[in-house]
Motif scaffolding. Structure first.
Motif, PDB file in Angstrom:
ATOM      1  N   ARG A  40       0.839  -1.207   0.000  1.00 47.57           N
ATOM      2  CA  ARG A  40       0.000   0.000   0.000  1.00 47.57           C
ATOM      3  C   ARG A  40       0.870   1.252   0.000  1.00 47.57           C
ATOM      4  O   ARG A  40       0.596   2.205  -0.708  1.00 47.57           O
ATOM      5  CB  ARG A  40      -0.924  -0.016   1.219  1.00 47.57           C
ATOM      6  CG  ARG A  40      -2.065   0.937   1.121  1.00 47.57           C
ATOM      7  CD  ARG A  40      -3.076   0.774   2.257  1.00 47.57           C
ATOM      8  NE  ARG A  40      -3.092  -0.543   2.868  1.00 47.57           N
ATOM      9  CZ  ARG A  40      -2.876  -0.766   4.170  1.00 47.57           C
ATOM     10  NH1 ARG A  40      -2.643   0.225   4.989  1.00 47.57           N
ATOM     11  NH2 ARG A  40      -2.919  -1.985   4.650  1.00 47.57           N
ATOM     12  N   PHE A  41       1.948   1.223   0.779  1.00 46.28           N
ATOM     13  CA  PHE A  41       2.857   2.367   0.828  1.00 46.28           C
ATOM     14  C   PHE A  41       3.515   2.586  -0.539  1.00 46.28           C
ATOM     15  O   PHE A  41       3.649   3.712  -1.005  1.00 46.28           O
ATOM     16  CB  PHE A  41       3.917   2.147   1.906  1.00 46.28           C
ATOM     17  CG  PHE A  41       4.784   3.335   2.154  1.00 46.28           C
ATOM     18  CD1 PHE A  41       4.292   4.434   2.835  1.00 46.28           C
ATOM     19  CD2 PHE A  41       6.092   3.364   1.703  1.00 46.28           C
ATOM     20  CE1 PHE A  41       5.086   5.537   3.075  1.00 46.28           C
ATOM     21  CE2 PHE A  41       6.890   4.455   1.942  1.00 46.28           C
ATOM     22  CZ  PHE A  41       6.386   5.550   2.624  1.00 46.28           C
ATOM     23  N   PHE A  42       3.923   1.485  -1.196  1.00 39.84           N
ATOM     24  CA  PHE A  42       4.508   1.605  -2.544  1.00 39.84           C
ATOM     25  C   PHE A  42       3.509   2.175  -3.541  1.00 39.84           C
ATOM     26  O   PHE A  42       3.871   2.950  -4.412  1.00 39.84           O
ATOM     27  CB  PHE A  42       4.988   0.243  -3.054  1.00 39.84           C
ATOM     28  CG  PHE A  42       6.335  -0.157  -2.547  1.00 39.84           C
ATOM     29  CD1 PHE A  42       7.269   0.767  -2.141  1.00 39.84           C
ATOM     30  CD2 PHE A  42       6.669  -1.502  -2.476  1.00 39.84           C
ATOM     31  CE1 PHE A  42       8.515   0.384  -1.678  1.00 39.84           C
ATOM     32  CE2 PHE A  42       7.914  -1.900  -2.016  1.00 39.84           C
ATOM     33  CZ  PHE A  42       8.830  -0.962  -1.612  1.00 39.84           C
TER      34      PHE A  42
ATOM     35  N   LEU B  19       7.010   7.824  -5.303  1.00 39.61           N
ATOM     36  CA  LEU B  19       8.070   8.829  -5.422  1.00 39.61           C
ATOM     37  C   LEU B  19       8.889   8.908  -4.138  1.00 39.61           C
ATOM     38  O   LEU B  19      10.116   8.988  -4.175  1.00 39.61           O
ATOM     39  CB  LEU B  19       7.464  10.198  -5.752  1.00 39.61           C
ATOM     40  CG  LEU B  19       8.467  11.335  -5.918  1.00 39.61           C
ATOM     41  CD1 LEU B  19       9.364  11.067  -7.118  1.00 39.61           C
ATOM     42  CD2 LEU B  19       7.747  12.654  -6.062  1.00 39.61           C
ATOM     43  N   PHE B  20       8.219   8.837  -2.993  1.00 38.24           N
ATOM     44  CA  PHE B  20       8.915   8.888  -1.712  1.00 38.24           C
ATOM     45  C   PHE B  20       9.857   7.697  -1.546  1.00 38.24           C
ATOM     46  O   PHE B  20      10.991   7.841  -1.104  1.00 38.24           O
ATOM     47  CB  PHE B  20       7.900   8.935  -0.563  1.00 38.24           C
ATOM     48  CG  PHE B  20       8.532   9.000   0.789  1.00 38.24           C
ATOM     49  CD1 PHE B  20       9.114  10.169   1.237  1.00 38.24           C
ATOM     50  CD2 PHE B  20       8.544   7.887   1.615  1.00 38.24           C
ATOM     51  CE1 PHE B  20       9.702  10.231   2.481  1.00 38.24           C
ATOM     52  CE2 PHE B  20       9.127   7.944   2.862  1.00 38.24           C
ATOM     53  CZ  PHE B  20       9.703   9.119   3.299  1.00 38.24           C
TER      54      PHE B  20
ATOM     55  N   LEU C 277      12.812   8.178  -3.931  1.00 35.22           N
ATOM     56  CA  LEU C 277      13.744   9.195  -3.433  1.00 35.22           C
ATOM     57  C   LEU C 277      14.527   8.697  -2.231  1.00 35.22           C
ATOM     58  O   LEU C 277      15.713   8.996  -2.090  1.00 35.22           O
ATOM     59  CB  LEU C 277      12.991  10.480  -3.077  1.00 35.22           C
ATOM     60  CG  LEU C 277      12.529  11.316  -4.254  1.00 35.22           C
ATOM     61  CD1 LEU C 277      11.691  12.493  -3.764  1.00 35.22           C
ATOM     62  CD2 LEU C 277      13.706  11.811  -5.060  1.00 35.22           C
ATOM     63  N   TRP C 278      13.885   7.947  -1.362  1.00 35.65           N
ATOM     64  CA  TRP C 278      14.585   7.384  -0.207  1.00 35.65           C
ATOM     65  C   TRP C 278      15.735   6.490  -0.670  1.00 35.65           C
ATOM     66  O   TRP C 278      16.862   6.610  -0.182  1.00 35.65           O
ATOM     67  CB  TRP C 278      13.604   6.591   0.657  1.00 35.65           C
ATOM     68  CG  TRP C 278      14.269   5.773   1.710  1.00 35.65           C
ATOM     69  CD1 TRP C 278      14.830   6.223   2.865  1.00 35.65           C
ATOM     70  CD2 TRP C 278      14.481   4.366   1.685  1.00 35.65           C
ATOM     71  NE1 TRP C 278      15.366   5.176   3.571  1.00 35.65           N
ATOM     72  CE2 TRP C 278      15.162   4.030   2.862  1.00 35.65           C
ATOM     73  CE3 TRP C 278      14.149   3.356   0.779  1.00 35.65           C
ATOM     74  CZ2 TRP C 278      15.517   2.728   3.165  1.00 35.65           C
ATOM     75  CZ3 TRP C 278      14.507   2.069   1.078  1.00 35.65           C
ATOM     76  CH2 TRP C 278      15.177   1.757   2.259  1.00 35.65           C
ATOM     77  N   ALA C 279      15.482   5.618  -1.640  1.00 31.64           N
ATOM     78  CA  ALA C 279      16.527   4.723  -2.139  1.00 31.64           C
ATOM     79  C   ALA C 279      17.626   5.505  -2.847  1.00 31.64           C
ATOM     80  O   ALA C 279      18.817   5.219  -2.666  1.00 31.64           O
ATOM     81  CB  ALA C 279      15.920   3.676  -3.073  1.00 31.64           C
ATOM     82  N   VAL C 280      17.267   6.505  -3.640  1.00 31.87           N
ATOM     83  CA  VAL C 280      18.267   7.307  -4.358  1.00 31.87           C
ATOM     84  C   VAL C 280      19.139   8.084  -3.373  1.00 31.87           C
ATOM     85  O   VAL C 280      20.368   8.118  -3.512  1.00 31.87           O
ATOM     86  CB  VAL C 280      17.579   8.263  -5.364  1.00 31.87           C
ATOM     87  CG1 VAL C 280      18.537   9.317  -5.864  1.00 31.87           C
ATOM     88  CG2 VAL C 280      17.011   7.476  -6.519  1.00 31.87           C
ATOM     89  N   PHE C 281      18.507   8.705  -2.368  1.00 34.79           N
ATOM     90  CA  PHE C 281      19.305   9.445  -1.387  1.00 34.79           C
ATOM     91  C   PHE C 281      20.201   8.514  -0.582  1.00 34.79           C
ATOM     92  O   PHE C 281      21.334   8.843  -0.268  1.00 34.79           O
ATOM     93  CB  PHE C 281      18.411  10.255  -0.444  1.00 34.79           C
ATOM     94  CG  PHE C 281      17.902  11.520  -1.049  1.00 34.79           C
ATOM     95  CD1 PHE C 281      18.759  12.385  -1.707  1.00 34.79           C
ATOM     96  CD2 PHE C 281      16.560  11.846  -0.974  1.00 34.79           C
ATOM     97  CE1 PHE C 281      18.296  13.551  -2.268  1.00 34.79           C
ATOM     98  CE2 PHE C 281      16.083  13.013  -1.526  1.00 34.79           C
ATOM     99  CZ  PHE C 281      16.956  13.874  -2.175  1.00 34.79           C
ATOM    100  N   TRP C 282      19.695   7.338  -0.241  1.00 32.83           N
ATOM    101  CA  TRP C 282      20.504   6.380   0.496  1.00 32.83           C
ATOM    102  C   TRP C 282      21.725   5.985  -0.334  1.00 32.83           C
ATOM    103  O   TRP C 282      22.854   5.955   0.164  1.00 32.83           O
ATOM    104  CB  TRP C 282      19.665   5.159   0.828  1.00 32.83           C
ATOM    105  CG  TRP C 282      20.214   4.312   1.936  1.00 32.83           C
ATOM    106  CD1 TRP C 282      21.511   3.997   2.155  1.00 32.83           C
ATOM    107  CD2 TRP C 282      19.486   3.694   2.973  1.00 32.83           C
ATOM    108  NE1 TRP C 282      21.628   3.198   3.256  1.00 32.83           N
ATOM    109  CE2 TRP C 282      20.406   2.999   3.776  1.00 32.83           C
ATOM    110  CE3 TRP C 282      18.137   3.633   3.289  1.00 32.83           C
ATOM    111  CZ2 TRP C 282      20.013   2.263   4.887  1.00 32.83           C
ATOM    112  CZ3 TRP C 282      17.757   2.905   4.390  1.00 32.83           C
ATOM    113  CH2 TRP C 282      18.676   2.225   5.182  1.00 32.83           C
TER     114      TRP C 282
END
Length: 110
Positions: free
Chosen positions: A75-77, A82-83, A86-91
Motif C-alpha cells: 500500500r505504501f509503494f 516517489l517517496f 527518493l529514499w533509495a536514491v538518497f541512500w
C-alpha cells in the motif's frame, strides 16, 4: 580485519531505518556508513562498488518490512512511489559520497 569493518559500514545505515527523522534515516547514517566503508576499503575498486554495496541494506530494509507487514508495504509503494524512490536514491547517493570521502581520508602508504 578491514573487510569485517567494511561490513559494519554496511550495517550503520540500518540503525535509522525505523527512525522518524528522515534526515537521520536517508542522509546522515548512510553517509557515516559510507565513510566507514570507504575508509577501510583498500582499493579503489571497492569504492566504485559502493553503490552496489548500498543496495544490500536497502534490500534488507525492504525485506524486513515485507516480512513484518506485506499489505502495508505494498500500500505504501502504491500511494507513495516517489517517496520510496527518493529514499533509495538518497541512500545510494549519501552512502557513495561517504565512501568516496572515507577513501580520500584514508592515510596513504608511501
Amino acid at each position: 580485519m578491514s573487510r569485517w569493518v567494511r561490513y559494519i559500514g554496511l550495517l550503520i545505515p540500518l540503525l535509522g531505518a525505523a527512525s522518524p527523522w528522515h534526515v537521520l534515516n536517508a542522509a546522515l547514517l548512510p553517509f557515516i556508513g559510507g565513510v566507514v566503508y570507504g575508509y577501510f576499503t583498500e582499493r579503489r575498486r571497492g569504492v566504485v562498488l559502493a553503490p552496489l554495496a548500498a543496495l544490500i541494506p536497502i534490500g534488507l530494509v525492504l525485506v524486513y518490512y515485507a516480512a513484518v507487514d506485506v499489505a502495508r508495504l505494498t500500500r505504501f509503494f502504491s500511494i507513495f512511489p516517489l517517496f520510496v524512490g527518493l529514499w533509495a536514491v538518497f541512500w545510494l547517493l549519501f552512502f557513495t559520497v561517504g565512501a568516496v570521502a572515507g577513501h580520500l581520508l584514508r592515510p596513504r602508504n608511501r
